[in-house]
Design an enzyme around this catalytic site. Structure first.
Site, PDB file in Angstrom:
ATOM      1  N   ASP A 455       0.860  -1.183   0.000  1.00 27.56           N
ATOM      2  CA  ASP A 455       0.000   0.000   0.000  1.00 27.56           C
ATOM      3  C   ASP A 455       0.899   1.237   0.000  1.00 27.56           C
ATOM      4  O   ASP A 455       1.580   1.513   0.987  1.00 27.56           O
ATOM      5  CB  ASP A 455      -0.909  -0.032   1.235  1.00 27.56           C
ATOM      6  CG  ASP A 455      -1.925   1.095   1.255  1.00 27.56           C
ATOM      7  OD1 ASP A 455      -1.764   2.066   0.491  1.00 27.56           O
ATOM      8  OD2 ASP A 455      -2.895   1.012   2.038  1.00 27.56           O
ATOM      9  N   HIS A 456       0.874   1.986  -1.105  1.00 27.63           N
ATOM     10  CA  HIS A 456       1.797   3.119  -1.234  1.00 27.63           C
ATOM     11  C   HIS A 456       1.434   4.289  -0.320  1.00 27.63           C
ATOM     12  O   HIS A 456       2.215   5.224  -0.170  1.00 27.63           O
ATOM     13  CB  HIS A 456       1.844   3.590  -2.694  1.00 27.63           C
ATOM     14  CG  HIS A 456       3.189   4.082  -3.112  1.00 27.63           C
ATOM     15  ND1 HIS A 456       4.242   4.242  -2.237  1.00 27.63           N
ATOM     16  CD2 HIS A 456       3.682   4.461  -4.317  1.00 27.63           C
ATOM     17  CE1 HIS A 456       5.297   4.693  -2.866  1.00 27.63           C
ATOM     18  NE2 HIS A 456       4.992   4.836  -4.137  1.00 27.63           N
ATOM     19  N   ARG A 457       0.252   4.244   0.299  1.00 23.87           N
ATOM     20  CA  ARG A 457      -0.070   5.256   1.313  1.00 23.87           C
ATOM     21  C   ARG A 457       0.784   5.050   2.557  1.00 23.87           C
ATOM     22  O   ARG A 457       1.137   6.003   3.265  1.00 23.87           O
ATOM     23  CB  ARG A 457      -1.553   5.188   1.694  1.00 23.87           C
ATOM     24  CG  ARG A 457      -2.529   5.476   0.569  1.00 23.87           C
ATOM     25  CD  ARG A 457      -3.962   5.234   1.034  1.00 23.87           C
ATOM     26  NE  ARG A 457      -4.156   3.855   1.476  1.00 23.87           N
ATOM     27  CZ  ARG A 457      -5.295   3.393   1.994  1.00 23.87           C
ATOM     28  NH1 ARG A 457      -6.333   4.214   2.135  1.00 23.87           N
ATOM     29  NH2 ARG A 457      -5.411   2.133   2.358  1.00 23.87           N
TER      30      ARG A 457
END
Length: 485
Positions: A455-457
């Site tokens: 998850d790039h968040r």
């Protein structure tokens, strides 16, 4: 929610319980009893499949089965009666459905009186698979034609009637003090459209509000003084209602249609939610795992691992746990409501498993605390339970990071989708003998490709790359399991 009711003749009705968090329905897979059979407290009477797993339901009292309300293969809403049991040894005919709620309204001195004065069975408190003891908050289903309690304030009834008129239902009689009956999707529809369910006159069986009732509530009332307009617009209505009919028609010899339900339905919803919520990034690395494969063979001969399942997945799982220990920020989740990043100080390691009912992801609780033999035992138990279709809903909740082994199908790798609520998932490709430069020479080596989606968040490129590189380094030199741990 109470899961049983009893009438004066000693017949108890057992309702479909909520066998998981927030589940609204379950399919009856198999009945283990038939009418006339004697059952005892705790005996399993049926197996049901929810959106998460197959679960066996025990009966919480002794008696004789009088009726099974639904055949096998039927999907039943939570709260519906599924079996009637005679606990008093009576002789109720098998074909007659016991009704626990036919007492006249006039016999009840107050809406709450029947609940408070109802005799409670002696003995243990029944606790079924997948849910705990319910609080004493039993609510009766509303009876058709029920009268409005005399003690309700007139102002409230007047306001309800006015709101009913505005929603196109006129002066509908409303039973105040009881929650309107409607399924969760119907409640969500009413909330989205701004309709108060208490003002709707239900048209469904047993007083249940349907989607059509909600749509009718927001539709404007027809004008009584324009019969000509009604006559003109009437023909298109049935035409539109019949429009979907051709879609249902298909050639059964060339196509097979399978209802979307159970695990498949839950998986589809979870994957859509994950793919369109968490921005996915996937990185790949190809690694020489020859030394790891040699270690697997050595461990199979180790007396400490006797009787345990030893395979490459075991060492890859241990390598991922070590990589998470070295990069703890990867083990986190995104709390959208609180606008917080939740760092997990534990690892519940999920293992994606393909079963006849579909894909499930049970997880090993606190996997980071387990030794190699303990981890092997947990993996073996997890796989065996999944294959038998006996994985419990609790075993599939609370995962933090997942491994999916697509290599068992002979493919090199994939781009896995995150399990909802998790930060990363590691895909393992097939281990193949390939030409590889080793110590300056091209030699045949056992090689695999790993893919890490995150998850790039939560995880930036640097952190994700470090985790994947650490896993690869351990598999290339498994002695790092000792030096890095």
């Amino acid at each position: 929610m109470t899961t049983m009711t009893e009438n004066a003749s000693g017949l108890r009705e057992f309702k479909m319980p909520d066998v998981g968090e927030g589940l609204t329905e379950a399919e009856i897979l198999k009945w283990y009893v038939q009418p006339g059979d004697t059952v005892t407290d705790g005996q399993v009477v049926c197996e049901v499949e929810t959106a998460k797993a197959a679960v066996e339901l025990p009966i919480p009292y002794d008696g004789v089965v009088r009726e099974l309300h639904f055949p096998e293969g039927t999907t039943v809403d939570v709260g519906q009666v599924i079996i009637a049991v005679d606990v008093a040894g009576g002789s109720t005919p098998t074909g007659q459905a016991p009704v626990a709620e036919e007492a006249p309204v006039a016999e009840a001195p107050a809406p709450q009186a029947p609940v408070a004065d109802e005799p409670k069975p002696e003995g243990r408190t029944p606790v079924l698979v997948g849910y705990g003891v319910a609080e004493a908050s039993t609510k009766r289903r509303p009876r058709k034609g029920a009268e409005v309690p005399a003690q309700q304030p007139e102002t409230f009834l007047a306001a309800t009637a006015i709101q009913g008129e505005l929603n196109g239902h006129g002066h509908a009689s409303v039973v105040v003090g009881q929650r309107p009956l409607a399924k969760p999707p119907v409640r969500k529809l009413a909330k989205d459209l701004g309709v108060d369910l208490a003002t709707i006159t239900p048209s469904g069986p047993d007083g249940i509000i349907t989607r059509e009732d909600v749509h009718a509530a927001v539709a404007p009332a027809p004008a009584p003084e324009q019969p000509s307009v009604t006559a003109v617009t009437a023909p298109p209505v049935p035409a539109q209602a019949q429009a979907p009919a051709p879609v249902v028609t298909y050639d059964t010899a060339r196509e097979t249609r399978i209802p979307i339900k159970g695990v498949r339905k839950a998986t589809a919803a979870a994957m859509i939610g994950s793919a369109f919520t968490a921005p996915h990034v996937t990185e790949f690395v190809t690694v020489d795992v020859t030394r790891t494969m040699k270690l697997v063979e050595e461990l199979k001969q180790d007396k400490e691992m006797q009787g345990l399942r030893v395979n490459p997945l075991l060492l890859i799982a241990k390598a991922l746990l070590v990589a998470i220990k070295r990069n703890p920020d990867v083990n986190a989740s995104w709390d959208e409501a609180a606008q917080e990043i939740v760092l997990k100080h534990y690892v519940n390691l999920g293992i994606a498993a393909a079963t006849p009912r579909g894909l499930i992801v049970p997880n090993i609780k606190d996997a980071h605390t387990k030794t190699l033999p303990q981890l092997a035992g947990s993996l073996g138990e997890l796989v065996a339970t999944a294959r038998e279709g006996k994985t419990s809903p609790a075993a599939m909740q609370g995962g933090t990071v997942t491994i999916t082994n697509v290599g068992v199908f002979g493919v090199d790798t994939g781009t896995p989708i995150l399990n909802p609520g998790e930060s990363a998932i590691l895909a393992i490709g097939a281990i193949k003998l390939q030409p590889w430069v080793h110590k300056g020479k091209v030699k045949p080596r056992q090689v695999t490709t790993l893919a890490l989606s995150f998850d790039h968040r939560l995880v930036d490129g640097e952190l994700g790359s470090k985790v994947l590189a650490d896993v690869a380094a351990i598999l290339e030199q498994p002695k790092r399991l000792i030096t890095w741990a």
